[in-house]
Design an enzyme around this catalytic site. Structure first.
Site, mmCIF file in Angstrom:
data_model
loop_
_atom_site.group_PDB
_atom_site.id
_atom_site.type_symbol
_atom_site.label_atom_id
_atom_site.label_comp_id
_atom_site.label_asym_id
_atom_site.label_seq_id
_atom_site.Cartn_x
_atom_site.Cartn_y
_atom_site.Cartn_z
ATOM 1 N N ASP A 290 25.159 155.141 -28.067
ATOM 2 C CA ASP A 290 25.337 154.371 -29.296
ATOM 3 C C ASP A 290 25.589 152.900 -28.936
ATOM 4 O OD1 ASP A 290 25.955 153.684 -32.039
ATOM 5 O OD2 ASP A 290 26.477 155.769 -32.368
ATOM 6 N N ASP A 403 18.614 152.743 -35.867
ATOM 7 C CA ASP A 403 19.691 152.896 -36.846
ATOM 8 C C ASP A 403 19.658 151.750 -37.859
ATOM 9 O OD1 ASP A 403 21.814 154.217 -37.983
ATOM 10 O OD2 ASP A 403 23.318 153.434 -36.601
ATOM 11 N N GLU A 406 17.271 151.121 -43.210
ATOM 12 C CA GLU A 406 16.904 151.186 -44.633
ATOM 13 C C GLU A 406 16.188 149.911 -45.119
ATOM 14 O OE1 GLU A 406 19.826 153.895 -43.414
ATOM 15 O OE2 GLU A 406 20.137 151.742 -43.573
ATOM 16 N N GLU A 408 20.003 148.449 -43.915
ATOM 17 C CA GLU A 408 21.306 148.687 -44.535
ATOM 18 C C GLU A 408 21.686 147.576 -45.509
ATOM 19 O OE1 GLU A 408 25.726 149.053 -42.799
ATOM 20 O OE2 GLU A 408 24.508 150.844 -42.647
ATOM 21 N N ARG A 454 16.729 156.447 -39.203
ATOM 22 C CA ARG A 454 17.601 156.756 -40.331
ATOM 23 C C ARG A 454 16.936 156.523 -41.685
ATOM 24 N NH1 ARG A 454 23.718 154.375 -41.112
ATOM 25 N NH2 ARG A 454 22.688 152.842 -42.446
ATOM 26 N N ASP A 471 25.073 159.701 -42.627
ATOM 27 C CA ASP A 471 26.493 159.817 -42.273
ATOM 28 C C ASP A 471 27.207 160.838 -43.157
ATOM 29 O OD1 ASP A 471 26.029 157.898 -40.368
ATOM 30 O OD2 ASP A 471 26.747 156.244 -41.591
ATOM 31 N N HIS A 530 26.961 165.386 -33.337
ATOM 32 C CA HIS A 530 27.280 163.958 -33.349
ATOM 33 C C HIS A 530 28.519 163.759 -34.213
ATOM 34 C CE1 HIS A 530 26.473 159.719 -32.806
ATOM 35 N NE2 HIS A 530 26.473 159.500 -34.102
#
Length: 791
Positions: A290, A403, A406, A408, A454, A471, A530
Site C-alpha cells: 500500500d 486506487d 473514481e 475520489e 477501484r 471500503d 485486506h
C-alpha cells in the site's frame, strides 16, 4: 456537480396497451445503407444498426447535431451481418435471424422483439425540454430489473434511483446506493439487456416514483443504446461481452492467496510477513504494498512514485527475493500528484495534469494533500503515466493496484483533454486500466497483467480490470452485501468483482466474522484478505483457532485451482461469470431473482455463505434440475426443495451438482509448484443423470492469449449411465504449440453404494464407509481412456 441534462425514460406497461410515443414526431422516409437502417423524421434521424443476430444498436441524432460514433465501451465490429428490411403502409421492419425492430410510421413508434417474443418499445422516444433530453420506452409490468453497477440494494434494483457517478462509500454495510462502479446497463428478467452507450454522468431511475417508469439521465453525449437478447442467461451475457469485450485470462497466480493490508511499512516487515506464511505452511502467491512504499506517512507523499529509501533500502532485491520464494509483488498507485510530491514539478513541466479554464494545472485539496490529477485522456499524460509503470515492471513488479480512481475527488470545472471532469469522470478508471493494459501489450507482450482497480465503467473487463467492492465495513452487515455485489457485477461483465476478505473499515477483531468471510472467499473470484492496520488481515497474525480455520479455507482454495482456472478460461471465452445467480440454473423460477445468499460457483458448485453471527443452521434452496451432494459429507439432497442445513464452523455449506466432475490438486505453497502431473478427479455419480460432460483447461498460466496461440491443453470428462453400467471417458486435446506431460489421475467416484464386480483393465479400491470408488488412471499420451464400470 453540474445539472443533469439527458433523461432516458422507460415507462413500464403492456405492449398492446401503450399509447404512441411523441405525437409530434412524424415519419418522413427510410433507407437501408452501409449496414444500417436510417429513419428520417421531422426532428432528426434514427440510425438502427445490427451488430449480431442478438444485438442491435439504435441512435437518435436530433436536428442540428452531428452523430458521434465513438463509444467508450463497444469493441465489437459488425461484419457481414445479414438482415432484411421490409415495408408496408403501416410498418418498416428490420429483421435479423433473432431480433426484429419494428418501426410504426403513424403514430411513430419503435419496438423490439426476439424470435417473435416482445421485448421493449420506445414510447415517446427522444424528446427535449429546457433541462433534459429524454428517451422514453415501455416495459412490461412484471419485469424484474437488475444492473446499474455495484450497489447494495437487493438483487431486484427496481424502485431505486441510481446515480451514475463513481464514488467511494466508506464503511458501507447492508445498503449502499452509490459506489465505485456505476454502469449504464439494465438487465430484464425477460432475458434481454439495454446498454446506454454514453460516458458522462447521470442517473438510472428504476421506477423510484412507482409509476412504472425507468429513467436514464446524463449531462451530455450520445443518444445511443444497444438492445441485447438471447435464449438463456449464459447466452445473454456472452452477447453483451461480445459487444463490450471479453475479460483477458488472468495469470494463474492471481487465483491464489494475497498477503495484503493497509499497509506494510518497510522492506523488513514485508519479508518477515511472507516468511511467516512459509513457516506456517499457509499458501500465498502475492504481497501488495500500500501507500507506505513511497512515503512514511499517509499524507503529503502521494505522487512520489519512488520507493521510500529509509523504509525500502533495496527494493529490487526485495522483489527478487520474494520472487525466488514464489511470491509476486504488487504496488499501489494513484492518479493524484500532490504539490508536495517529488513528481509535481515534472508533471507541471510536462503538462500532463488536468487544467483550469485558463490552461493552468488545476490544484485542489483532498484528504491526502493539495493535488493535481493526471490527465490520462491527453496523449502526453497517458505516456508519462505508463512510463512510471514500465520502470517498475522492469524492477520485477508483477501487478498493479489502481486506487482512488473514481476519481475520489474530481471537481466539475476541471478540464481534461477530451471534456470536462463530469463528462469523463465515470470512464477515468476505465481508461486508466486501458492505459496499463495496452502498455503491457506493447512493452511486455509475454506477460499477463494484473490490474486491480477501484472504479470502472461498462466494458472495463476488456482491459483486464479486476474490480473490488471498496471500503466495506468490517462487520456482519458488510459481509451480507458482498454476494449481491459480486453476482450483479459478474452479470455486467466484471466477473472478478470481490471483496476485501474480512472487511476493511473498522477495528473489528471478531474471529467468527473473519473466518466466515475467508470461507466465503474460497468461492469468490479473487482471494485477498485486506484491512486497516488496526487489525491483522493475514491469518498468520490471528489467534490459533481462527488461523487454523483460515488455513483450511486457503488450502481448499489451492486444491480447487484446476476447477477455478477452468472457470477463468470459460469467462475469457464466453463471458460467463464465475459466481452465478441461482436463476442461471432455474430461469423460470422468479423467486430466485431475489436470492443472493446462495449462488453457483461455476456450473457445478452450490454455495451458501454464512453471513450472520452465531447461526446453528441455515435454510438453503436446492435448484430443481439436479440432485446435490454435500461436498464434505457426500450426503445427497434432492433438488427442488428448501432445506434447513446444520452449520459447521470448519466450512460453509457447499454442494456439488449430481453428474459433475471436479478436478483438484494437493495443497501447494504457491502456484509456482502447480502442475497436473498428478491430480484427483472427483465424479459425483447420480443415477438420474444419464449423461454428463465437463472439462479442464490448462496452459502455462502466464502467456497472454495462450488458447489463441495453440499453447493449451483441454481435458474433457464424459459420463454415461445405462443398464446399470457406468462409462467414463477421459480425453486430452492439445494445441499444436503445447507439449504434453504424462498424468496420474486418481478418479474418485462418489455415491457408489456397492463394490463393483470389476473394472476391466484397472485396479480400484472401494470405501464402504464413504461410498467412494477410487481408480488409478495413467495418461501417458494425448489420447483417450475409457472406463466401463459394472455396478
Amino acid at each position: 456537480m453540474r445539472k443533469i441534462s439527458i433523461v432516458v425514460l422507460l415507462i413500464v406497461g403492456c405492449f398492446f396497451t401503450v399509447k404512441a410515443q411523441n405525437l409530434e414526431r412524424k415519419f418522413i422516409s427510410f433507407e437501408k445503407k452501409d449496414g444500417l437502417l436510417e429513419i428520417k423524421t421531422n426532428d432528426g434521424v434514427y440510425l438502427i444498426k445490427p451488430y449480431a443476430a442478438e444485438i442491435v444498436e439504435t441512435s437518435f441524432i436530433p436536428k442540428g447535431e452531428v452523430f458521434n460514433p465513438n463509444s467508450h465501451a463497444v469493441v465489437l465490429k459488425p461484419t457481414n451481418i445479414h438482415f432484411s428490411v421490409s415495408e408496408n403502409e403501416e410498418l418498416i421492419k428490420l429483421s435479423t435471424s433473432g431480433l426484429t425492430v419494428t418501426v410504426t410510421k403513424s403514430p411513430f413508434q419503435i419496438s423490439y422483439s426476439y424470435k417473435n417474443k416482445f421485448l421493449i418499445s420506445e414510447r415517446k422516444g427522444y424528446i427535449k425540454n429546457e433541462e433534459n433530453e429524454v428517451l422514453d420506452f415501455n416495459l412490461t409490468t412484471e419485469e424484474i430489473i437488475l444492473g446499474g453497477g455495484a450497489r447494495a440494494l437487493g438483487m431486484n434494483r427496481r424502485g431505486n434511483k441510481l446515480q451514475l457517478y463513481n464514488r467511494a462509500h466508506y464503511g458501507y454495510e447492508t445498503h449502499s446506493e452509490l459506489m465505485n462502479f456505476t454502469i449504464p446497463l439494465v438487465y430484464s428478467s425477460n432475458l434481454y439487456a439495454i446498454h446506454f452507450d454514453n460516458a458522462p454522468i447521470g442517473y438510472l431511475d428504476l421506477d423510484s416514483k412507482k409509476d412504472n417508469s425507468l429513467q436514464y439521465e446524463t449531462i451530455s453525449g450520445r443518444k445511443t443504446y444497444q438492445v441485447v437478447a438471447s435464449d438463456s442467461w449464459k447466452g445473454l451475457i456472452n452477447q453483451y461481452t461480445n459487444l463490450t469485450g471479453k475479460q483477458p485470462l488472468i495469470p494463474r497466480w492471481a487465483l491464489g492467496n494475497f498477503s495484503s493490508r493497509f499497509g506494510y511499512h518497510s522492506q523488513k516487515e514485508t519479508i518477515h510477513t511472507i516468511d511467516k506464511f512459509i513457516e506456517e505452511e499457509i499458501p500465498v502467491d502475492a504481497v501488495i504494498l500500500d501507500l507506505y512504499w513511497f512515503g512514511k506517512g499517509m499524507k503529503g507523499t502521494m505522487g512520489n512514485f519512488e520507493f521510500e529509501k529509509d523504509s525500502f533500502p533495496n527494493p529490487k532485491k526485495m522483489i527478487a527475493d520474494l520472487k525466488a520464494k514464489g511470491v509476486k509483488t504488487i504496488l499501489i498507485s494513484e492518479p493524484f500528484i500532490l504539490t508536495t510530491s517529488k513528481k509535481w514539478d515534472e508533471a507541471v513541466e510536462k503538462d500532463i495534469l488536468g487544467e483550469t479554464k485558463e490552461g493552468k494545472p488545476y490544484k485542489y485539496d483532498f484528504y491526502f494533500g493539495n493535488t493535481g490529477i493526471v490527465d490520462i485522456f491527453k496523449p502526453e499524460g497517458k505516456q508519462w503515466f505508463w512510463n512510471i509503470y514500465k520502470n517498475f515492471n522492469n524492477y520485477g513488479v508483477a501487478g498493479w493496484w489502481g486506487d482512488l480512481g473514481e476519481p475520489e475527488v474530481h471537481p466539475s470545472d476541471l478540464l481534461h483533454a477530451t471534456g470536462t471532469a463530469d463528462e469523463v469522470h465515470n470512464i477515468y478508471g476505465h481508461n486508466w486500466a486501458k492505459l496499463v493494459f495496452e502498455g503491457y501489450q506493447k512493452d511486455f507482450p509475454t506477460q499477463r497483467p494484473f490490474i486491480l482497480m477501484r472504479a470502472g465503467y461498462s466494458g472495463s473487463q476488456h482491459y483486464g480490470l479486476i474490480p473490488w467492492s471498496g471500503d466495506v465495513s468490517r462487520s456482519w452487515g458488510g459481509l451480507q452485501s458482498q454476494p449481491e455485489i459480486a453476482l450483479q457485477m459478474g452479470m455486467q461483465g466484471l466477473a472478478y468483482m470481490h471483496s476485501d476478505l474480512g472487511g476493511f473499515a473498522g477495528a473489528n477483531l471478531d474471529d467468527e466474522l473473519y473466518v466466515r468471510w475467508l470461507q466465503y472467499g474460497v468461492f469468490q473470484p479473487i482471494y485477498r484478505p485486506h484491512a486497516q492496520e488496526d487489525v491483522p488481515s493475514e491469518p498468520i497474525f490471528r489467534a490459533q483457532k481462527p488461523k487454523e480455520l483460515a488455513k483450511k479455507a486457503i488450502e481448499l482454495r489451492y486444491q480447487l485451482l484446476p476447477y477455478n482456472y477452468t472457470l477463468a478460461f470459460e469467462n475469457n471465452q464466453e463471458g460467463t461469470p464465475l459466481m452465478r445467480p441461482l436463476f442461471f440454473e432455474e430461469s423460470a423460477n422468479s423467486k430466485l431473482f431475489l436470492n443472493d445468499k446462495t449462488y453457483l460457483w461455476g456450473a457445478n458448485f452450490l454455495v451458501s455463505p454464512v453471513v450472520k453471527a452465531g447461526l446453528k443452521e441455515q435454510e438453503i434452496y436446492f435448484p430443481s434440475n439436479s440432485n446435490w451432494f454435500d461436498f464434505y459429507t457426500n450426503e445427497k439432497v434432492e433438488g427442488g426443495q428448501t432445506k434447513s442445513i446444520p452449520l459447521k464452523e470448519a466450512y460453509i455449506p457447499t454442494y456439488v451438482k449430481g453428474g459433475s466432475f471436479i478436478p483438484m490438486v494437493q495443497t501447494i505453497q504457491n502456484t509456482t509448484n502447480y502442475n497436473l502431473n498428478s491430480f484427483d478427479l472427483h465424479f459425483y455419480f447420480d443415477e438420474t443423470v444419464k449423461e454428463s460432460e465437463d472439462m479442464l483447461y490448462n496452459d502455462n498460466g502466464e502467456t497472454p492469449n495462450a488458447f489463441e496461440k495453440e499453447m493449451y491443453e483441454i481435458m474433457t470428462f464424459e459420463s454415461e449411465y445405462k443398464n446399470n453400467r457406468l462409462c467414463i471417458e477421459i480425453e486430452s486435446e492439445l494445441g499444436k504449440n503445447y507439449l504434453f506431460s504424462s498424468k496420474e489421475i486418481n478418479l474418485i467416484i462418489h455415491n457408489i453404494s456397492k463394490k463393483p464386480k470389476k473394472i476391466k483393465g484397472y485396479s480400484f479400491t472401494w470405501d464402504e464407509k464413504s461410498n467412494t470408488l477410487t481408480i488409478k488412471v495413467s495418461l501417458n499420451k494425448a489420447t483417450s481412456k475409457n472406463l466401463k464400470i459394472k455396478l
